[in-house]
Design a protein around this motif. Structure first.
Motif, PDB file in Angstrom:
ATOM      1  N   TYR A 164      40.504  45.883  33.026  1.00  0.00           N
ATOM      2  CA  TYR A 164      38.854  45.932  32.462  1.00  0.00           C
ATOM      3  C   TYR A 164      38.134  46.604  33.590  1.00  0.00           C
ATOM      4  O   TYR A 164      37.068  47.194  33.162  1.00  0.00           O
ATOM      5  CB  TYR A 164      38.321  44.453  32.376  1.00  0.00           C
ATOM      6  N   ASP A 165      38.304  46.675  34.811  1.00  0.00           N
ATOM      7  CA  ASP A 165      37.454  47.449  35.958  1.00  0.00           C
ATOM      8  C   ASP A 165      37.853  49.054  35.616  1.00  0.00           C
ATOM      9  O   ASP A 165      36.828  49.674  36.110  1.00  0.00           O
ATOM     10  CB  ASP A 165      38.103  47.159  37.389  1.00  0.00           C
TER      11      ASP A 165
ATOM     12  N   TYR B 152      44.692  41.637  34.112  1.00  0.00           N
ATOM     13  CA  TYR B 152      43.814  42.136  32.923  1.00  0.00           C
ATOM     14  C   TYR B 152      42.450  42.354  34.101  1.00  0.00           C
ATOM     15  O   TYR B 152      41.758  43.339  33.519  1.00  0.00           O
ATOM     16  CB  TYR B 152      43.185  40.889  32.191  1.00  0.00           C
ATOM     17  N   ASP B 153      42.163  41.597  35.086  1.00  0.00           N
ATOM     18  CA  ASP B 153      40.810  42.000  35.928  1.00  0.00           C
ATOM     19  C   ASP B 153      40.774  43.280  36.045  1.00  0.00           C
ATOM     20  O   ASP B 153      39.889  44.117  36.163  1.00  0.00           O
ATOM     21  CB  ASP B 153      40.693  40.881  36.943  1.00  0.00           C
TER      22      ASP B 153
ATOM     23  N   GLY C  99      36.055  47.754  28.142  1.00  0.00           N
ATOM     24  CA  GLY C  99      36.598  46.310  27.522  1.00  0.00           C
ATOM     25  C   GLY C  99      37.107  46.658  26.048  1.00  0.00           C
ATOM     26  O   GLY C  99      38.252  46.273  25.617  1.00  0.00           O
TER      27      GLY C  99
ATOM     28  N   VAL D 215      40.286  48.338  25.984  1.00  0.00           N
ATOM     29  CA  VAL D 215      41.400  47.313  26.652  1.00  0.00           C
ATOM     30  C   VAL D 215      41.878  46.635  25.202  1.00  0.00           C
ATOM     31  O   VAL D 215      43.197  46.512  24.962  1.00  0.00           O
ATOM     32  CB  VAL D 215      40.760  46.674  27.670  1.00  0.00           C
ATOM     33  N   GLU D 216      40.865  46.220  24.469  1.00  0.00           N
ATOM     34  CA  GLU D 216      41.206  45.296  23.427  1.00  0.00           C
ATOM     35  C   GLU D 216      42.005  45.831  22.482  1.00  0.00           C
ATOM     36  O   GLU D 216      42.814  45.392  21.817  1.00  0.00           O
ATOM     37  CB  GLU D 216      40.262  44.591  22.932  1.00  0.00           C
TER      38      GLU D 216
END
Length: 340
Positions: free
Chosen positions: A219-220, A215-216, A224, A227-228
């Motif tokens: 998001y990079d 996940y990290d 965000g 991604v959601e």
């Protein structure tokens, strides 16, 4: 004198002391200040790593010392300045270290080139709208090139080498470019037995803690909110390894992380899910197996069985590829010496 866009370089002949003397002049004063760093900290780091003397004055930098080391500093400064000119961010210490590693690697006999025909660093990169990542070590360079050309890539080695982060970044790039329809992230949970039933929540909530590093990285590379939305729409899928059975994964980038904790049957099952227009990336550290005593790691077995199979590329990272805090590399090396 040699000249490239934005940079003029003067190389003085070696004197009796056999020390080299290079003077670089950068056309853009603002970019030169960004290159040198606050209080010339980037130049100080080069001095420390290469054992040379690097001094800045205005938009000019003078490099003195061992001929090979001064040339490596010149290559690194050239490359970092090019990144700034192309709209990149101001270099941080990790960027300077990465540029120096690549510059030093250009003098070794590497299987994959790190220099172009003009004698400048040519590092592989992964680019999305949000971020561009450049290879910081020769093995990262080899890994990123392998991800571009192979359908199945094994990235194995110690923590902190970027093998998982780069895999997710590459998958995000492919998705953004429309080369795949979805990203599937998988990881053996709770050692290798995937005993998730006792954990509270639905399946996503049970698995999330084990997939946090994936996940990290997502998001990079992707904003965000996107991604959601992708998670909600199933464009990005989080799938426990056990739930892969019976599926054929097509038009997707499929990443199996912590693969050293798969059993032989799990690994075979996963690898045979590969469908049309799919990319599969398997990452893990064979020295950190959490399986019960006496049970062989599926990753270790696969590396032995598939080493000569056409279309599969394996990139092995070492402690020298660790790109986290410098202490991490020394910790990994200490454990390796002890056999742990």
């Amino acid at each position: 004198m040699t000249t490239q866009t934005g940079v003029k370089t003067q190389i003085a002949p070696h004197g009796a002391s056999d020390l080299a003397h290079i003077v670089m002049t950068f056309d853009n004063n603002h970019h030169a200040r960004a290159l040198f760093g606050q209080f010339d900290q980037n130049l100080a780091l080069m001095e420390q790593m290469l054992g040379i003397d690097v001094r800045a004055r205005g938009n000019q930098v003078t490099i003195k010392g061992d001929p090979l080391a001064t040339e490596q500093a010149r290559r690194a400064l050239d490359w970092l300045y090019d990144r700034i000119e192309e709209g990149g961010k101001e270099p941080e210490a990790s960027d300077v270290e990465g540029a120096l590693r690549m510059a030093m690697a250009a003098d070794d006999q590497l299987s994959l080139p790190t220099m172009d025909g003009a004698g400048r660093i040519a590092a592989a990169q992964i680019a999305t709208r949000k971020r561009t990542i450049m290879a910081r070590t020769p093995n990262q360079d080899a890994y990123m090139r392998a991800l571009d050309r192979a359908e199945l890539v094994f990235g194995v080695g110690p923590a902190g080498t970027g093998k998982t982060y780069l895999a997710v970044a590459h998958a995000a790039m492919l998705l953004e470019r429309g080369q795949i329809d979805r990203i599937i992230l998988s990881r053996p949970a709770v050692e290798a037995g995937e005993r998730l039933g006792f954990l509270p929540g639905d399946m996503k909530e049970k698995v999330d803690p084990y997939l946090r590093p994936l996940y990290d990285a997502l998001y990079d590379m992707i904003p965000g909110d996107k991604v959601e939305r992708a998670l909600s729409a199933g464009v990005i899928e989080i799938a426990p390894l056990a739930f892969m059975r019976g599926r054929t994964l097509s038009n997707a980038a499929v990443i199996l992380d912590e693969a050293q904790n798969t059993t032989s049957m799990q690994m075979k099952m996963f690898l045979t899910r590969l469908g049309e227009n799919a990319r599969m990336i398997v990452t893990g550290d064979p020295s950190q197996v959490d399986l019960p005593p006496g049970q062989r790691s599926g990753l270790v077995e696969a590396l032995g069985l598939l080493g000569d199979v056409e279309g599969i590329v394996t990139v092995r990272f070492r402690d020298t590829d660790v790109v986290r805090h410098p202490l991490v590399a020394r910790i990994v090396a200490a454990y390796d010496r002890d056999g742990g």
